[in-house]
Design a protein around this motif. Structure first.
Motif, PDB file in Angstrom:
ATOM      1  N   THR A 126      21.558 -15.165 -14.433  1.00 16.12           N
ATOM      2  CA  THR A 126      20.871 -16.467 -15.125  1.00 16.12           C
ATOM      3  C   THR A 126      20.475 -16.938 -14.178  1.00 16.12           C
ATOM      4  OG1 THR A 126      22.943 -16.730 -16.260  1.00 16.12           O
ATOM      5  CG2 THR A 126      22.007 -18.917 -15.672  1.00 16.12           C
ATOM      6  N   GLN A 127      19.450 -17.233 -14.129  1.00 18.27           N
ATOM      7  CA  GLN A 127      18.218 -17.892 -13.181  1.00 18.27           C
ATOM      8  C   GLN A 127      17.788 -19.631 -14.376  1.00 18.27           C
ATOM      9  OE1 GLN A 127      16.717 -17.509 -10.070  1.00 18.27           O
ATOM     10  NE2 GLN A 127      17.016 -19.251 -10.155  1.00 18.27           N
ATOM     11  N   THR A 128      17.673 -20.679 -13.024  1.00 20.42           N
ATOM     12  CA  THR A 128      17.813 -21.647 -13.384  1.00 20.42           C
ATOM     13  C   THR A 128      15.748 -21.917 -12.890  1.00 20.42           C
ATOM     14  OG1 THR A 128      19.465 -22.784 -13.748  1.00 20.42           O
ATOM     15  CG2 THR A 128      17.535 -24.361 -13.204  1.00 20.42           C
ATOM     16  N   PHE A 129      14.966 -22.801 -13.874  1.00 17.73           N
ATOM     17  CA  PHE A 129      13.668 -23.215 -13.120  1.00 17.73           C
ATOM     18  C   PHE A 129      13.431 -24.722 -12.825  1.00 17.73           C
ATOM     19  CE2 PHE A 129      13.740 -18.896 -14.959  1.00 17.73           C
ATOM     20  CZ  PHE A 129      13.043 -18.037 -14.024  1.00 17.73           C
ATOM     21  N   GLU A 130      13.082 -25.067 -12.477  1.00 15.91           N
ATOM     22  CA  GLU A 130      11.981 -26.362 -12.309  1.00 15.91           C
ATOM     23  C   GLU A 130      10.711 -26.894 -11.542  1.00 15.91           C
ATOM     24  OE1 GLU A 130      13.946 -30.626 -10.076  1.00 15.91           O
ATOM     25  OE2 GLU A 130      15.159 -28.794 -10.283  1.00 15.91           O
ATOM     26  N   PHE A 131      10.099 -27.552 -12.502  1.00 18.12           N
ATOM     27  CA  PHE A 131       8.949 -27.886 -12.022  1.00 18.12           C
ATOM     28  C   PHE A 131       9.275 -28.776 -11.003  1.00 18.12           C
ATOM     29  CE2 PHE A 131       8.984 -26.211 -16.556  1.00 18.12           C
ATOM     30  CZ  PHE A 131       7.532 -25.652 -16.330  1.00 18.12           C
ATOM     31  N   VAL A 132       8.111 -28.567 -10.630  1.00 19.92           N
ATOM     32  CA  VAL A 132       8.560 -29.773  -8.666  1.00 19.92           C
ATOM     33  C   VAL A 132       6.528 -30.186  -8.506  1.00 19.92           C
ATOM     34  CG1 VAL A 132      10.648 -28.629  -8.282  1.00 19.92           C
ATOM     35  CG2 VAL A 132       8.445 -27.979  -7.383  1.00 19.92           C
ATOM     36  N   ASP A 133       7.027 -31.181  -7.599  1.00 24.70           N
ATOM     37  CA  ASP A 133       4.890 -30.932  -7.186  1.00 24.70           C
ATOM     38  C   ASP A 133       5.030 -31.286  -5.692  1.00 24.70           C
ATOM     39  OD1 ASP A 133       5.793 -34.214  -6.198  1.00 24.70           O
ATOM     40  OD2 ASP A 133       4.701 -34.274  -7.808  1.00 24.70           O
TER      41      ASP A 133
ATOM     42  N   SER B 115       8.635 -12.816 -10.597  1.00 26.49           N
ATOM     43  CA  SER B 115       9.548 -12.536  -9.128  1.00 26.49           C
ATOM     44  C   SER B 115      10.458 -13.383  -9.481  1.00 26.49           C
ATOM     45  CB  SER B 115       7.904 -13.410  -9.333  1.00 26.49           C
ATOM     46  OG  SER B 115       8.180 -15.027  -9.309  1.00 26.49           O
ATOM     47  N   SER B 116      11.131 -13.265 -10.797  1.00 27.18           N
ATOM     48  CA  SER B 116      12.357 -14.026 -10.420  1.00 27.18           C
ATOM     49  C   SER B 116      13.716 -13.448  -9.717  1.00 27.18           C
ATOM     50  CB  SER B 116      12.913 -14.619 -11.856  1.00 27.18           C
ATOM     51  OG  SER B 116      13.439 -14.298 -12.883  1.00 27.18           O
ATOM     52  N   GLY B 117      13.315 -11.904 -10.828  1.00 24.86           N
ATOM     53  CA  GLY B 117      14.837 -10.739 -10.145  1.00 24.86           C
ATOM     54  C   GLY B 117      14.934 -10.694 -11.995  1.00 24.86           C
ATOM     55  N   LEU B 118      14.786 -11.758 -13.298  1.00 27.12           N
ATOM     56  CA  LEU B 118      15.254 -11.356 -13.901  1.00 27.12           C
ATOM     57  C   LEU B 118      14.704  -9.922 -14.181  1.00 27.12           C
ATOM     58  CD1 LEU B 118      15.430 -14.659 -15.401  1.00 27.12           C
ATOM     59  CD2 LEU B 118      17.412 -13.716 -14.646  1.00 27.12           C
ATOM     60  N   SER B 119      15.366  -8.995 -14.985  1.00 28.09           N
ATOM     61  CA  SER B 119      15.490  -8.494 -16.628  1.00 28.09           C
ATOM     62  C   SER B 119      14.521  -8.585 -17.589  1.00 28.09           C
ATOM     63  CB  SER B 119      16.571  -6.795 -16.229  1.00 28.09           C
ATOM     64  OG  SER B 119      17.208  -6.995 -15.860  1.00 28.09           O
ATOM     65  N   ILE B 120      13.935  -9.462 -17.471  1.00 27.95           N
ATOM     66  CA  ILE B 120      12.718  -9.471 -18.568  1.00 27.95           C
ATOM     67  C   ILE B 120      11.063  -9.689 -18.646  1.00 27.95           C
ATOM     68  CG2 ILE B 120      14.919 -10.956 -20.035  1.00 27.95           C
ATOM     69  CD1 ILE B 120      13.115 -13.367 -18.890  1.00 27.95           C
TER      70      ILE B 120
END
Length: 128
Positions: free
Chosen positions: A18-25, A69-74
């Protein structure tokens, strides 16, 4: 910013991780451990001020790059400004907060699966 806002989060489960992504500035605090940031800082105008928002296409490219680049297998792909994640059957995607949303989940049919087509004219469905 292409329909996303700073702080929007989504999470992908590839069947193993499981990987979480967040939009930042540039003004965002660090999103924290185990959260991958996707930087949507405005681009500079001719005077160098960060006032030019990213286009939808630019945001999509940033999301695709972050996932790759997350390392997820997709292996996501982009078609007509839609990101297809290529999740396995037990994979999921969840929106954890913000204005983003998932638009559907599709899976490749397997041998023996039935497909039902429902005509828009009200006639009987066709089962393949």
């Amino acid at each position: 910013m292409g329909g996303v806002a700073v702080g929007d989060q989504f999470q992908i489960f590839d069947g193993l991780t499981t990987q979480t992504f967040e939009f930042v500035d540039i003004n965002s605090p660090n999103p924290g451990p185990n959260v991958l940031p996707i930087d949507i800082t405005n681009q500079p105008d001719p005077l160098g001020n960060l006032t030019v928002p990213l286009t939808g296409g630019e945001v999509i490219a940033l999301v695709e790059t972050a996932i790759l680049s997350s390392g997820l297998s997709i292996t996501p792909s982009v078609v007509d400004q839609v990101i297809y994640l290529g999740l396995p059957e037990d994979g999921t995607v969840d929106v954890l907060g913000g204005v983003i949303r998932t638009v559907g989940v599709s899976r490749t049919p397997g041998d023996g699966d039935l497909l039902t087509l429902e005509p828009s004219d009200g006639s009987d469905p066709v089962v393949l």
